[in-house]
Write a protein that holds these residues in place. Structure first.
Motif, mmCIF file in Angstrom:
data_model
loop_
_atom_site.group_PDB
_atom_site.id
_atom_site.type_symbol
_atom_site.label_atom_id
_atom_site.label_comp_id
_atom_site.label_asym_id
_atom_site.label_seq_id
_atom_site.Cartn_x
_atom_site.Cartn_y
_atom_site.Cartn_z
ATOM 1 N N LEU B 44 0.848 -1.196 0.000
ATOM 2 C CA LEU B 44 0.000 0.000 0.000
ATOM 3 C C LEU B 44 0.882 1.245 0.000
ATOM 4 N N ASP B 45 0.655 2.071 -0.993
ATOM 5 C CA ASP B 45 1.476 3.253 -1.222
ATOM 6 C C ASP B 45 1.448 4.187 -0.008
ATOM 7 N N GLY B 46 2.599 4.610 0.442
ATOM 8 C CA GLY B 46 2.679 5.519 1.580
ATOM 9 C C GLY B 46 2.677 4.802 2.918
ATOM 10 N N ALA B 47 2.469 3.475 2.898
ATOM 11 C CA ALA B 47 2.457 2.706 4.151
ATOM 12 C C ALA B 47 3.570 1.656 4.124
ATOM 13 N N ALA B 48 3.465 0.689 3.230
ATOM 14 C CA ALA B 48 4.466 -0.391 3.160
ATOM 15 C C ALA B 48 5.768 0.111 2.564
ATOM 16 N N ASP B 49 6.877 -0.479 3.031
ATOM 17 C CA ASP B 49 8.187 -0.214 2.451
ATOM 18 C C ASP B 49 8.437 -1.273 1.384
ATOM 19 N N PRO B 50 8.349 -0.921 0.092
ATOM 20 C CA PRO B 50 8.438 -1.941 -0.959
ATOM 21 C C PRO B 50 9.813 -2.603 -1.045
ATOM 22 N N ARG B 62 -2.238 2.387 -4.703
ATOM 23 C CA ARG B 62 -2.970 3.350 -3.881
ATOM 24 C C ARG B 62 -4.287 2.712 -3.477
ATOM 25 N N LEU B 63 -4.921 3.213 -2.395
ATOM 26 C CA LEU B 63 -6.216 2.656 -1.991
ATOM 27 C C LEU B 63 -7.246 2.811 -3.109
ATOM 28 N N GLY B 64 -7.109 3.898 -3.883
ATOM 29 C CA GLY B 64 -8.056 4.143 -4.967
ATOM 30 C C GLY B 64 -7.882 3.205 -6.151
ATOM 31 N N GLN B 65 -6.875 2.328 -6.071
ATOM 32 C CA GLN B 65 -6.625 1.385 -7.165
ATOM 33 C C GLN B 65 -7.086 -0.031 -6.830
ATOM 34 N N LEU B 66 -8.131 -0.098 -6.019
ATOM 35 C CA LEU B 66 -8.664 -1.386 -5.580
ATOM 36 C C LEU B 66 -9.083 -2.253 -6.766
ATOM 37 N N GLY B 67 -9.720 -1.632 -7.769
ATOM 38 C CA GLY B 67 -10.180 -2.383 -8.935
ATOM 39 C C GLY B 67 -9.006 -3.039 -9.662
ATOM 40 N N ARG B 89 -3.381 7.397 8.365
ATOM 41 C CA ARG B 89 -4.522 8.071 7.740
ATOM 42 C C ARG B 89 -4.185 8.397 6.280
ATOM 43 N N PRO B 90 -4.902 7.835 5.327
ATOM 44 C CA PRO B 90 -4.536 8.028 3.927
ATOM 45 C C PRO B 90 -4.816 9.457 3.467
ATOM 46 N N SER B 91 -3.994 9.926 2.551
ATOM 47 C CA SER B 91 -4.215 11.250 1.980
ATOM 48 C C SER B 91 -5.412 11.190 1.050
ATOM 49 N N PHE B 92 -5.944 12.334 0.755
ATOM 50 C CA PHE B 92 -7.072 12.425 -0.161
ATOM 51 C C PHE B 92 -6.680 11.869 -1.529
ATOM 52 N N ALA B 93 -5.426 12.170 -1.949
ATOM 53 C CA ALA B 93 -4.945 11.709 -3.250
ATOM 54 C C ALA B 93 -4.892 10.180 -3.302
ATOM 55 N N ALA B 94 -4.501 9.566 -2.173
ATOM 56 C CA ALA B 94 -4.390 8.106 -2.152
ATOM 57 C C ALA B 94 -5.765 7.457 -2.315
ATOM 58 N N LEU B 95 -6.780 8.136 -1.794
ATOM 59 C CA LEU B 95 -8.128 7.571 -1.823
ATOM 60 C C LEU B 95 -8.793 7.751 -3.188
#
Lengths: 287, 287
Positions: B44-50, B62-67, B89-95
């Motif tokens: 998850l972008d901004g959370a996990a260290d890839p 991103r969370l918004g890329q669920l599909g 807390r996710p940013s608006f952009a991430a959602l």
């Protein structure tokens, strides 16, 4: 009803007020004096403000002067007393017992183990064991407690009342653990629960979470609930709110306060209702 | 036992790890890979260290890329997935949802009301509704949870165990209110109860009360208890402790930590036991 019955303990003889800090002790002294009773104030050194009691007879006592206090109460033929006001952590010097107090120490050493309830029960049982009747502020001045219904102009909405009811259920569930006089709920959730930190610190914590963006509380949401624990001795340990509580609740962005009517001290209800109106808060007493 | 029964879901086919922040996701990925399973990491972008997942196949979402994530899981014939790690807390952009995600929004809009449990149940039911099996980290890697007994060399004393048991009773009483994963007890009292502030902030609060002299905790007294709420979905919401928890517990002057064995994530038990030994703390798993 016979004339003998009409003379209840609360209208008979002098009342001693063992006074800690805050506005409650002077207010109680003034109400009792207004009822025509002789009032004697034992102002606890470092806690009570001895200048706040007007014309009442008053002496200042350190905690270590308990023996001297008992002697004075007996000399004045006091049968009833009230313990009221907050007591900051006493200094070592304040505790240092005079010779006349030493013999009472074992009683208190035992009481000092366990929760707050245990300690306060020990204080009550001590004065009772010495032959005094310990009254609560509500016995003398019921108007110093939260009335049923709205204190100011604003009343809690049905949603807010539901949140208050949930909060009271939570506090009741905590009662067996001798903890939880207050909690904050918002957005159908429990946000904060009071333990050793006290109500003010708990409200500040919520204000900080809101300020840092960790928590969002919508307008009209968010209530502080405050109620005594089951079995809490309301004579010496009634929960209380005051102007400071309202200020913090307002700063945290909560919508109001739910209180157990008759079981939470508010002091000057008219003044508090006015403050609530100014802050746009409700203060709702729930029977 | 037939051969068909021996092929349990957890040994069959690829495992997808939907990874948030912290050490738990890479550790789980490494353990699952060690079991011979193909592992696919959705970081998850901004959370996990890839970069923390070694050779595992990985994409960032991103969370918004669920599909898009669902499409990829199906392309890889993933049947099982684990959600693990913390999610700031996710940013608006991430959602911001991509077109392929828009159709799933009503499900989550509904889940966002109510307590944490409610939201997480919504996430689990979403993936299950899409035909996936949601596994918990404990299903894949039981060694990542607290074992029964002492984690390091130091075990809880009978007094400390009694305090832990009392703490678990308190947390159980709070469960119906969807709150209370942790509490601190000392001197036979409840000192702090966790709500929205989280475990670390609760421990810090106790440390501050001790530092300011408002609270005294004797050596050997003071425990943090942590346990899941009744009905908490341990697949996606298992309580956790880590090195930071131990540091804070030590700073607050507590004597140790009581955990529900098998029901609290600890990650690397050997490393945590060593830290506990160094700090002179016990970490006790209670069955």
């Amino acid at each position: 009803m016979s004339e003998t019955q009409a003379v209840t303990p609360s209208t008979r003889g002098p009342l001693a007020i063992i006074a800690g800090a805050g506005d409650f002790p002077p207010r109680l002294a003034s109400i009792a004096a207004g009822q025509g009773r002789p009032v004697y104030v034992a102002a606890l050194d470092g806690a009570a403000d001895p200048t706040a009691f007007g014309a009442a007879e008053l002496n200042i006592y350190r905690l270590g002067q308990l023996g001297r206090l008992l002697d004075e109460l007996r000399r004045r033929e006091v049968a009833e007393l009230v313990l009221i006001g907050s007591l900051p952590r006493p200094s070592f010097a304040a505790l240092r017992p005079e010779a006349s107090t030493l013999k009472y120490l074992p009683h208190f050493a035992k009481a000092f183990r366990g929760g707050d309830d245990h300690l306060l029960r020990g204080v009550v049982s001590f004065f009772e064991g010495q032959g005094f009747t310990v009254q609560g502020p509500a016995d003398i001045a019921p108007a110093m407690t939260a009335p049923a219904g709205a204190l100011g102009r604003r009343a809690a909405s049905p949603d807010q009342k539901a949140l208050i009811a949930r909060g009271f259920e939570l506090l009741a569930a905590l009662s067996p653990f001798d903890v939880g006089q207050a909690a904050i709920l918002a957005d159908h959730r429990v946000i904060a629960i009071e333990a050793a930190e006290g109500t003010d610190a708990m409200i500040r914590r919520v204000a900080e979470m809101v300020a840092s963006g960790r928590l969002r509380i919508a307008k009209g949401d968010g209530v502080l609930v405050k109620a005594p624990k089951d079995g809490q001795d309301l004579r010496v340990d009634m929960p209380a709110i005051g102007p400071q509580t309202l200020r913090l609740v307002s700063e945290a962005g909560l919508s109001g306060i739910g209180l157990r009517a008759g079981r939470v001290l508010i002091g000057d209800g008219a003044a508090l209702g006015k403050l609530a109106d100014q802050a746009g808060l409700f203060v709702e007493g729930v029977p």
